[in-house]
Design a protein around this motif. Structure first.
Motif, PDB file in Angstrom:
ATOM      1  N   GLN A  75       0.822  -1.117   0.062  1.00 55.30           N
ATOM      2  CA  GLN A  75       0.074  -0.061  -0.180  1.00 55.30           C
ATOM      3  C   GLN A  75       0.847   1.188  -0.075  1.00 55.30           C
ATOM      4  O   GLN A  75       0.224   2.443  -0.139  1.00 55.30           O
ATOM      5  N   LEU A  76       1.991   1.141   0.231  1.00 54.16           N
ATOM      6  CA  LEU A  76       2.984   2.176   0.279  1.00 54.16           C
ATOM      7  C   LEU A  76       3.322   3.032  -1.166  1.00 54.16           C
ATOM      8  O   LEU A  76       3.038   2.351  -2.267  1.00 54.16           O
ATOM      9  N   VAL A  77       3.416   4.256  -1.175  1.00 50.89           N
ATOM     10  CA  VAL A  77       3.788   4.812  -2.255  1.00 50.89           C
ATOM     11  C   VAL A  77       4.934   4.273  -3.066  1.00 50.89           C
ATOM     12  O   VAL A  77       5.830   3.725  -2.325  1.00 50.89           O
ATOM     13  N   ARG A  78       5.124   4.371  -4.340  1.00 49.40           N
ATOM     14  CA  ARG A  78       6.128   3.363  -5.131  1.00 49.40           C
ATOM     15  C   ARG A  78       7.495   3.543  -4.399  1.00 49.40           C
ATOM     16  O   ARG A  78       8.188   2.792  -4.171  1.00 49.40           O
ATOM     17  N   ASP A  79       7.792   4.998  -4.352  1.00 48.81           N
ATOM     18  CA  ASP A  79       9.158   5.278  -3.852  1.00 48.81           C
ATOM     19  C   ASP A  79       9.463   4.741  -2.582  1.00 48.81           C
ATOM     20  O   ASP A  79      10.711   4.726  -2.172  1.00 48.81           O
ATOM     21  N   LEU A  80       8.650   4.494  -1.698  1.00 50.05           N
ATOM     22  CA  LEU A  80       8.761   4.019  -0.181  1.00 50.05           C
ATOM     23  C   LEU A  80       8.835   2.306  -0.212  1.00 50.05           C
ATOM     24  O   LEU A  80       8.997   1.774   0.947  1.00 50.05           O
ATOM     25  N   ARG A  81       8.528   1.727  -1.321  1.00 49.90           N
ATOM     26  CA  ARG A  81       8.397   0.484  -1.379  1.00 49.90           C
ATOM     27  C   ARG A  81       9.812  -0.474  -1.325  1.00 49.90           C
ATOM     28  O   ARG A  81      10.707   0.230  -1.929  1.00 49.90           O
ATOM     29  N   PRO A  82       9.900  -1.606  -0.462  1.00 49.97           N
ATOM     30  CA  PRO A  82      11.188  -2.132  -0.375  1.00 49.97           C
ATOM     31  C   PRO A  82      12.035  -2.329  -1.625  1.00 49.97           C
ATOM     32  O   PRO A  82      13.083  -2.253  -1.602  1.00 49.97           O
ATOM     33  N   GLU A  83      11.479  -2.660  -2.755  1.00 54.05           N
ATOM     34  CA  GLU A  83      12.026  -3.144  -3.955  1.00 54.05           C
ATOM     35  C   GLU A  83      12.819  -1.833  -4.416  1.00 54.05           C
ATOM     36  O   GLU A  83      13.828  -2.099  -5.245  1.00 54.05           O
ATOM     37  N   GLN A  84      12.357  -0.490  -3.932  1.00 58.66           N
ATOM     38  CA  GLN A  84      13.196   0.584  -4.692  1.00 58.66           C
ATOM     39  C   GLN A  84      14.661   0.520  -3.989  1.00 58.66           C
ATOM     40  O   GLN A  84      15.524   1.145  -4.557  1.00 58.66           O
ATOM     41  N   ALA A  85      14.765  -0.231  -3.145  1.00 61.84           N
ATOM     42  CA  ALA A  85      16.139  -0.168  -2.376  1.00 61.84           C
ATOM     43  C   ALA A  85      17.052  -0.795  -3.345  1.00 61.84           C
ATOM     44  O   ALA A  85      18.284  -0.342  -3.483  1.00 61.84           O
ATOM     45  N   ILE A  86      16.634  -1.902  -4.258  1.00 56.67           N
ATOM     46  CA  ILE A  86      17.609  -2.599  -4.863  1.00 56.67           C
ATOM     47  C   ILE A  86      17.915  -1.636  -6.295  1.00 56.67           C
ATOM     48  O   ILE A  86      19.121  -1.731  -6.813  1.00 56.67           O
ATOM     49  N   LEU A  87      16.830  -1.061  -6.722  1.00 53.33           N
ATOM     50  CA  LEU A  87      17.047  -0.125  -7.698  1.00 53.33           C
ATOM     51  C   LEU A  87      18.047   1.001  -7.497  1.00 53.33           C
ATOM     52  O   LEU A  87      18.842   1.556  -8.340  1.00 53.33           O
ATOM     53  N   GLY A  88      17.742   1.644  -6.154  1.00 51.64           N
ATOM     54  CA  GLY A  88      18.586   2.670  -5.816  1.00 51.64           C
ATOM     55  C   GLY A  88      20.022   2.181  -5.740  1.00 51.64           C
ATOM     56  O   GLY A  88      20.936   3.021  -6.008  1.00 51.64           O
ATOM     57  N   LEU A  89      20.133   1.066  -5.139  1.00 49.00           N
ATOM     58  CA  LEU A  89      21.711   0.493  -4.775  1.00 49.00           C
ATOM     59  C   LEU A  89      22.193   0.321  -6.418  1.00 49.00           C
ATOM     60  O   LEU A  89      23.583   0.614  -6.479  1.00 49.00           O
ATOM     61  N   ARG A  90      21.456  -0.354  -7.359  1.00 49.45           N
ATOM     62  CA  ARG A  90      22.114  -0.275  -8.841  1.00 49.45           C
ATOM     63  C   ARG A  90      22.729   0.923  -9.445  1.00 49.45           C
ATOM     64  O   ARG A  90      23.655   1.083  -9.800  1.00 49.45           O
ATOM     65  N   LYS A  91      21.648   1.837  -9.185  1.00 51.24           N
ATOM     66  CA  LYS A  91      22.039   3.121  -9.726  1.00 51.24           C
ATOM     67  C   LYS A  91      22.982   3.893  -8.964  1.00 51.24           C
ATOM     68  O   LYS A  91      23.971   4.316  -9.744  1.00 51.24           O
ATOM     69  N   ASN A  92      22.954   3.942  -7.871  1.00 46.28           N
ATOM     70  CA  ASN A  92      23.834   4.631  -7.049  1.00 46.28           C
ATOM     71  C   ASN A  92      25.392   4.131  -7.267  1.00 46.28           C
ATOM     72  O   ASN A  92      26.290   4.790  -6.972  1.00 46.28           O
ATOM     73  N   LEU A  93      25.250   2.923  -7.180  1.00 41.34           N
ATOM     74  CA  LEU A  93      26.589   2.047  -7.305  1.00 41.34           C
ATOM     75  C   LEU A  93      27.068   1.852  -8.670  1.00 41.34           C
ATOM     76  O   LEU A  93      28.149   1.020  -8.959  1.00 41.34           O
ATOM     77  N   SER A  94      26.420   2.371  -9.724  1.00 34.38           N
ATOM     78  CA  SER A  94      26.634   2.028 -11.217  1.00 34.38           C
ATOM     79  C   SER A  94      26.768   0.466 -11.417  1.00 34.38           C
ATOM     80  O   SER A  94      27.745   0.330 -12.296  1.00 34.38           O
ATOM     81  N   LEU A  95      26.009  -0.130 -11.067  1.00 30.25           N
ATOM     82  CA  LEU A  95      25.924  -1.572 -11.237  1.00 30.25           C
ATOM     83  C   LEU A  95      25.307  -1.920 -12.399  1.00 30.25           C
ATOM     84  O   LEU A  95      24.171  -2.297 -12.435  1.00 30.25           O
ATOM     85  N   PHE A  96      26.091  -1.928 -13.516  1.00 32.44           N
ATOM     86  CA  PHE A  96      25.571  -2.005 -15.035  1.00 32.44           C
ATOM     87  C   PHE A  96      25.456  -3.497 -15.550  1.00 32.44           C
ATOM     88  O   PHE A  96      24.948  -3.602 -16.615  1.00 32.44           O
ATOM     89  N   ALA A  97      26.403  -4.464 -14.912  1.00 28.97           N
ATOM     90  CA  ALA A  97      26.573  -5.594 -15.467  1.00 28.97           C
ATOM     91  C   ALA A  97      25.812  -6.834 -14.530  1.00 28.97           C
ATOM     92  O   ALA A  97      26.509  -6.935 -13.667  1.00 28.97           O
ATOM     93  N   ASN A  98      25.095  -7.444 -14.925  1.00 25.64           N
ATOM     94  CA  ASN A  98      24.341  -8.434 -13.839  1.00 25.64           C
ATOM     95  C   ASN A  98      24.747  -9.822 -14.588  1.00 25.64           C
ATOM     96  O   ASN A  98      24.483 -10.268 -15.726  1.00 25.64           O
ATOM     97  N   LEU A  99      25.213 -10.689 -13.697  1.00 27.37           N
ATOM     98  CA  LEU A  99      26.050 -11.879 -14.295  1.00 27.37           C
ATOM     99  C   LEU A  99      24.928 -13.028 -13.386  1.00 27.37           C
ATOM    100  O   LEU A  99      24.871 -13.087 -12.179  1.00 27.37           O
ATOM    101  N   ARG A 100      24.526 -13.831 -14.314  1.00 29.12           N
ATOM    102  CA  ARG A 100      23.527 -14.936 -13.683  1.00 29.12           C
ATOM    103  C   ARG A 100      23.939 -16.286 -14.091  1.00 29.12           C
ATOM    104  O   ARG A 100      23.585 -16.565 -15.192  1.00 29.12           O
TER     105      ARG A 100
END
Ligand code: NAD
Length: 356
Positions: A75-100
């Motif tokens: 029910q939280l606004v999008r910016d406060l939802r837990p999943e935003q943390a992972i997007l924020g970390l990717r962006k702030n740390l410039s994590l551009f390469a995902n290896l799976r």
């Protein structure tokens, strides 16, 4: 070497606890500092990626991440939802390469929905670009359709785009990964329809000149999806954009039958990385002590290999994981008749024992 430990929500803390046990058994000196993230960050500081957590992640040599998310935050606004943390970390740390990696251990061949002869021994690596493509392209939104047969109606739109630098740097990561494996790389695109991906194909072909020892082939994404379920062992390393990679890496994950086994790494240009299991926070089983910790333990091995320059220790962990599977130990998600069913903590302890 400093490791930021971000357990997160749901099963995050339980699985991270096992990975930390494993790290503490290696006989190396790591400085580990824990901080809340996701729903836990919101509860503690009113934000899924609190300032202190981001600062710690920036300072550390590597980040070990559990998982975030819980239905109670829907029910939280999008910016406060837990999943935003992972997007924020990717962006702030410039994590551009995902290896799976998608690896099917011979012991778990029965867990796949595909026939054992099609998948047994599968060992592929998907390299997904993580910070560009249609997921981030501007402009985007909902507007009044300016032209065409639906002129004047409302329409949703996004923008697919890739800058040359973005393609070059992910191509280098993929060629370098392929060079360390069987020297085969498949670049996945949709060059027959999309300008962005014709450009992608041209740039990847150009970067290939610097890696003559690697065999490069190109495949359209629709064919790649088909080949992944028809003959997945044909692939070794695959490189693709953000959206195609999102879809193909989940399909590849499920070839192995168990999301609880699959690690992942997200790297910046200097091999600093965030390491996390491919699965989410599994709120349905949180607190029950039955989550499979092996994806997180294997993510720790990737962290040692890619960010901390400890390839031997990474090998040790991967061998220990194989050993516990050979011993027949299984958490419920990978359980088959005749095996020994164990919980999260017992599985962690078994890996620790196998390392000693
Ligand atoms: P999920 O991966 O959490 O769970 C899917 C299914 O797999 C569930 O039945 C779960 O019990 C099972 N499962 C997952 N990991 C397991 C493990 N280690 N051992 C045994 N079983 C496991 O996906 P979901 O249910 O779609 O999402 C749950 C929450 O996780 C949502 O809030 C979602 O947004 C979040 N999520 C977070 C991340 C992340 O933190 N990077 C990724 C995906 C989803």
């Amino acid at each position: 070497m400093k490791i930021a430990i971000l357990p997160g929500d749901g099963i995050g803390p339980e699985i991270i606890e096992q990975a930390v046990k494993v790290l503490n058994t290696l006989g190396e000196k790591f400085e580990m500092e824990t901080a809340p993230v996701g729903g836990a960050g919101y509860e503690a500081y009113g934000h899924p990626l609190p300032e202190g957590t981001l600062k710690l992640a920036k300072e550390a040599d590597a980040v070990l991440f559990g998982a975030v998310g819980d239905w109670k935050y829907d029910q939280l606004v999008r910016d406060l939802r837990p999943e935003q943390a992972i997007l924020g970390l990717r962006k702030n740390l410039s994590l551009f390469a995902n290896l799976r990696p998608a690896i099917l251990y011979a012991e778990l061949a029965g867990a796949s929905t595909l026939k054992p002869e099609v998948v047994s021994g599968l060992d592929i690596l998907i390299v997904r670009e993580l910070t560009g493509d249609i997921y981030f392209g501007q402009p985007r939104g909902v507007r009044i359709c300016p032209d065409g047969p639906f002129k004047g109606e409302r329409e949703g739109f996004d923008t697919m785009r890739y800058a040359e630098t973005e393609i070059r740097r992910i191509a280098h990561v993929a060629f370098q990964a392929a060079r360390k494996r069987s020297k085969r790389l498949t670049s996945v695109d949709k060059a027959n329809v999309l300008e962005t991906f014709q450009f992608w194909k041209d740039i990847v072909t150009d970067v290939h000149k610097e890696y003559p020892e690697v065999t490069l082939d190109h495949m359209y994404v629709d064919n790649a999806a088909m080949q992944l379920v028809r003959a997945p062992k044909k692939f070794d390393v695959m490189v693709t954009g953000n959206m195609f990679g999102d879809i193909l890496s989940d399909a590849a994950a499920m070839l192995t039958g168990s999301i609880g086994m699959l690690p992942s790494a997200s790297l910046d240009a200097h091999n600093k990385g965030l390491y996390e299991p491919s699965h989410g926070s599994a709120p349905d089983i949180a607190g029950k002590g039955i989550a499979n910790p092996l994806a997180t333990i294997l993510s720790t091995a990737m962290m040692l290999r890619y960010s901390l320059n400890k390839a031997e220790q990474a090998d040790r962990i991967e061998i220990a994981v194989k050993k516990v599977l050979t011993q027949g130990l299984r958490t419920p998600d990978i359980y088959e008749a005749g095996a020994t069913k164990v919980g999260t903590s017992q599985m962690g302890d078994a890996v620790v024992k196998a390392l000693m």
